[in-house]
Design a protein around this motif. Structure first.
Motif, PDB file in Angstrom:
ATOM      1  N   LYS A  17     -81.627 -59.502 166.120  1.00 37.29           N
ATOM      2  CA  LYS A  17     -82.202 -60.752 165.526  1.00 37.29           C
ATOM      3  C   LYS A  17     -81.017 -61.686 165.669  1.00 37.29           C
ATOM      4  O   LYS A  17     -79.841 -61.311 165.691  1.00 37.29           O
ATOM      5  CB  LYS A  17     -82.658 -60.836 164.159  1.00 37.29           C
ATOM      6  CG  LYS A  17     -84.034 -60.076 163.979  1.00 37.29           C
ATOM      7  CD  LYS A  17     -84.473 -59.755 162.620  1.00 37.29           C
ATOM      8  CE  LYS A  17     -85.684 -59.330 162.292  1.00 37.29           C
ATOM      9  NZ  LYS A  17     -86.951 -59.923 163.206  1.00 37.29           N
ATOM     10  N   ARG A  18     -81.266 -63.086 165.578  1.00 36.75           N
ATOM     11  CA  ARG A  18     -80.093 -64.028 165.752  1.00 36.75           C
ATOM     12  C   ARG A  18     -79.326 -63.898 164.376  1.00 36.75           C
ATOM     13  O   ARG A  18     -78.070 -64.064 164.302  1.00 36.75           O
ATOM     14  CB  ARG A  18     -80.736 -65.378 165.603  1.00 36.75           C
ATOM     15  CG  ARG A  18     -81.709 -65.704 166.723  1.00 36.75           C
ATOM     16  CD  ARG A  18     -81.170 -65.620 168.244  1.00 36.75           C
ATOM     17  NE  ARG A  18     -82.211 -65.895 169.396  1.00 36.75           N
ATOM     18  CZ  ARG A  18     -81.840 -65.849 170.540  1.00 36.75           C
ATOM     19  NH1 ARG A  18     -80.591 -65.580 170.979  1.00 36.75           N
ATOM     20  NH2 ARG A  18     -82.889 -65.972 171.460  1.00 36.75           N
ATOM     21  N   ASP A  19     -80.022 -63.397 163.322  1.00 35.28           N
ATOM     22  CA  ASP A  19     -79.342 -63.141 162.186  1.00 35.28           C
ATOM     23  C   ASP A  19     -79.162 -61.853 161.840  1.00 35.28           C
ATOM     24  O   ASP A  19     -80.143 -61.033 161.756  1.00 35.28           O
ATOM     25  CB  ASP A  19     -80.165 -63.851 160.870  1.00 35.28           C
ATOM     26  CG  ASP A  19     -79.342 -63.622 159.673  1.00 35.28           C
ATOM     27  OD1 ASP A  19     -78.703 -62.480 159.215  1.00 35.28           O
ATOM     28  OD2 ASP A  19     -79.532 -64.472 158.673  1.00 35.28           O
ATOM     29  N   VAL A  30     -83.289 -61.654 172.109  1.00 39.56           N
ATOM     30  CA  VAL A  30     -82.103 -61.592 172.135  1.00 39.56           C
ATOM     31  C   VAL A  30     -81.358 -60.878 173.244  1.00 39.56           C
ATOM     32  O   VAL A  30     -80.302 -61.011 173.638  1.00 39.56           O
ATOM     33  CB  VAL A  30     -81.521 -60.948 170.754  1.00 39.56           C
ATOM     34  CG1 VAL A  30     -80.162 -60.769 170.581  1.00 39.56           C
ATOM     35  CG2 VAL A  30     -82.070 -61.784 169.676  1.00 39.56           C
ATOM     36  N   GLU A  76     -88.923 -60.688 169.401  1.00 42.52           N
ATOM     37  CA  GLU A  76     -87.639 -61.162 168.973  1.00 42.52           C
ATOM     38  C   GLU A  76     -86.424 -60.470 169.354  1.00 42.52           C
ATOM     39  O   GLU A  76     -85.231 -60.970 169.989  1.00 42.52           O
ATOM     40  CB  GLU A  76     -87.447 -61.223 167.518  1.00 42.52           C
ATOM     41  CG  GLU A  76     -85.927 -62.138 167.018  1.00 42.52           C
ATOM     42  CD  GLU A  76     -86.256 -62.310 165.755  1.00 42.52           C
ATOM     43  OE1 GLU A  76     -85.024 -63.161 165.150  1.00 42.52           O
ATOM     44  OE2 GLU A  76     -87.300 -62.424 164.793  1.00 42.52           O
ATOM     45  N   ASP A  95     -76.726 -58.502 165.492  1.00 44.16           N
ATOM     46  CA  ASP A  95     -77.030 -59.983 166.388  1.00 44.16           C
ATOM     47  C   ASP A  95     -76.578 -59.323 167.667  1.00 44.16           C
ATOM     48  O   ASP A  95     -76.454 -58.130 167.889  1.00 44.16           O
ATOM     49  CB  ASP A  95     -76.214 -60.711 165.533  1.00 44.16           C
ATOM     50  CG  ASP A  95     -74.620 -60.393 165.485  1.00 44.16           C
ATOM     51  OD1 ASP A  95     -74.230 -59.349 166.067  1.00 44.16           O
ATOM     52  OD2 ASP A  95     -73.937 -61.257 164.958  1.00 44.16           O
TER      53      ASP A  95
END
Length: 341
Positions: A230-232, A322, A318, A283
Motif C-alpha cells: 500500500k502507499r501507507d 503499487v 491496490e 510500501d
C-alpha cells in the motif's frame, strides 16, 4: 528479472466460478502493467476445514480456465507429481500448452508422501521420481513411450505441445535431490511460499553450484512471495498480518515451515517472525529493497502472491497498483542501468 502474480484460487473462501469472475480485473491490470505471468498452486484438501485449502486440486485445470481470460504467461506453482499418472500428466501439459499457444511453464514438485497412496501412484526410492520426470520429458519431446527400471509407458502422446515445443519445467523441492533433479530435468528451480529467505539463499547457491559442476548453462530460480503493498506501509503491514499471516499460520499448522533446514513442529511457530522471512509487505520502497535482495542471491523470477485467501479484491488491486506504478518500473530501470549487476 521476470515478474508474475500468484493467485489463491482454491475453494476455501468462494465458489470457484465466482472466484474467477472476481479476479478478472486483476488479470487485466497485470497485463496493463506489463507483468509476465500468472501462477496458481495445487492442493488436495479432504474437507472444507482443511488448513491449506487455499489452492484447488488441479493447477493445470485452473490455468486452462485462466488461459481464455488473459494473455499473460501461465505457470503452475506447483503441480504435485505424486498425484498424477505420468502419461495422463504428459497429455494434460501438452494440451494446455497447445490451447494457450505456448504460454505454459510447469512448476512441478513431488508433493506430500500420502498422495501416492491416495492416487495409486508408485512411491519407492528417489530414482522412481527421476524416471517419472525423464518419462514425462520423453513423451513431451515426441518419444514413442518410455521404458525404465521402475517406470514403463507404452506409446507416445498426440497432440504435442504448441508447435512441438517442450514447456519449461521448474523443479520444486527443498532438499539436495530436488536441486539435482532441477539440474538434470528442468530449466530452473522453484521455491515455495513456505521457504524462508535464508533457505532460498542457501538452496539457490547450492543449485547454481551443482549447475556449474555439471557445466550447465544459465537457469532460472523462481520464488513465490506473499505480497501486500500500500502507499501507507503501516496499513500494508496491518493487512499483511491479517491475510498473509493466515497463510503462514496454515503452513505452520501442517508442519511445512522450517528453521535452517529443521522442520518446526506445529504449534511452535512465531507467525509474525516467519511471515517476515516469507513475504514482501509494506510500501513501494520496502518492496524494491526486498526484490533487489532476492536478486542478489540469484533469484531470476519473482511471483508476487497478491491474493492470499480471504483478502478483498480491492486490496489485491491496490497491491498491483503499487507494483505496476512504482516497484516494477524502478526495478527494471535499475536493471537497465546496471545490466551486469
Amino acid at each position: 528479472m521476470q515478474f508474475g502474480i500468484a493467485l489463491d484460487l482454491g475453494p476455501a473462501a468462494l465458489p470457484l466460478g465466482e472466484h474467477l469472475r472476481q479476479i478478472r480485473p486483476v488479470l487485466k491490470k497485470a497485463e496493463k502493467y506489463g507483468l509476465d505471468s500468472v501462477w496458481v498452486g495445487e492442493n488436495y484438501a479432504q474437507g472444507p476445514g482443511a488448513a491449506t485449502a487455499f489452492h484447488g486440486p488441479s493447477a493445470l485445470m485452473v490455468l486452462a480456465a485462466l488461459s481464455g481470460e488473459t494473455s499473460l504467461g501461465l505457470g503452475s506453482g506447483v503441480v504435485l507429481l505424486r498425484a498424477y499418472d505420468t502419461l495422463r500428466l504428459a497429455y494434460d501439459v501438452a494440451l494446455l500448452d497447445s490451447l494457450s499457444e505456448g504460454r505454459l511453464t510447469v512448476g512441478i514438485g513431488l508433493g506430500p508422501g500420502f498422495l501416492a497412496s491416495r492416487f495409486g501412484q508408485p512411491a519407492g526410492p528417489g530414482e522412481v521420481f527421476d524416471e517419472r520426470l525423464e518419462a514425462l520429458l520423453t513423451l513431451l519431446r515426441g518419444g514413442d513411450g518410455y521404458e525404465g527400471k521402475h517406470v514403463s509407458v507404452q506409446g507416445g502422446i498426440f497432440p504435442l505441445a504448441h508447435r512441438g515445443r517442450v514447456p519449461p519445467l521448474l523443479i520444486g523441492g527443498g532438499v539436495r535431490a530436488s536441486l539435482e533433479r532441477a539440474v538434470r530435468f528442468g530449466q530452473g528451480w522453484y521455491a515455495s511460499s513456505a521457504y524462508s529467505f535464508e533457505r532460498i539463499r542457501r538452496l539457490a547457491g547450492e543449485y547454481r553450484a551443482e549447475l556449474a559442476r555439471r557445466e550447465g548453462g544459465p537457469a532460472r530460480v523462481a520464488v513465490n512471495r506473499l505480497t501486500v503493498l500500500k502507499r501507507d506501509g503501516e496499513c500494508a503491514r496491518e493487512a499483511g498480518a491479517r491475510y498473509a499471516g493466515g497463510i503462514v499460520a496454515a503452513y505452520a499448522a501442517v508442519g511445512s515451515l522450517d528453521d535452517r533446514g529443521t522442520p518446526i513442529p506445529p504449534g511452535e511457530t512465531d507467525v509474525a517472525a516467519a511471515l517476515g522471512q516469507r513475504s514482501i509487505i509494506g510500501d513501494a520502497e520496502t518492496a524494491v529493497r526486498s526484490v533487489q535482495e532476492y536478486a542478489r542471491v540469484g533469484v531470476t523470477d519473482v511471483q508476487f502472491r497478491i491474493a492470499p485467501v480471504g483478502m478483498p479484491v480491492e486490496d489485491t488491486l491496490e497491491t498491483l497498483d503499487v507494483l505496476g506504478d512504482v516497484v516494477i518500473p524502478r526495478l527494471r530501470a535499475a536493471a537497465n542501468a546496471n545490466p551486469g549487476s
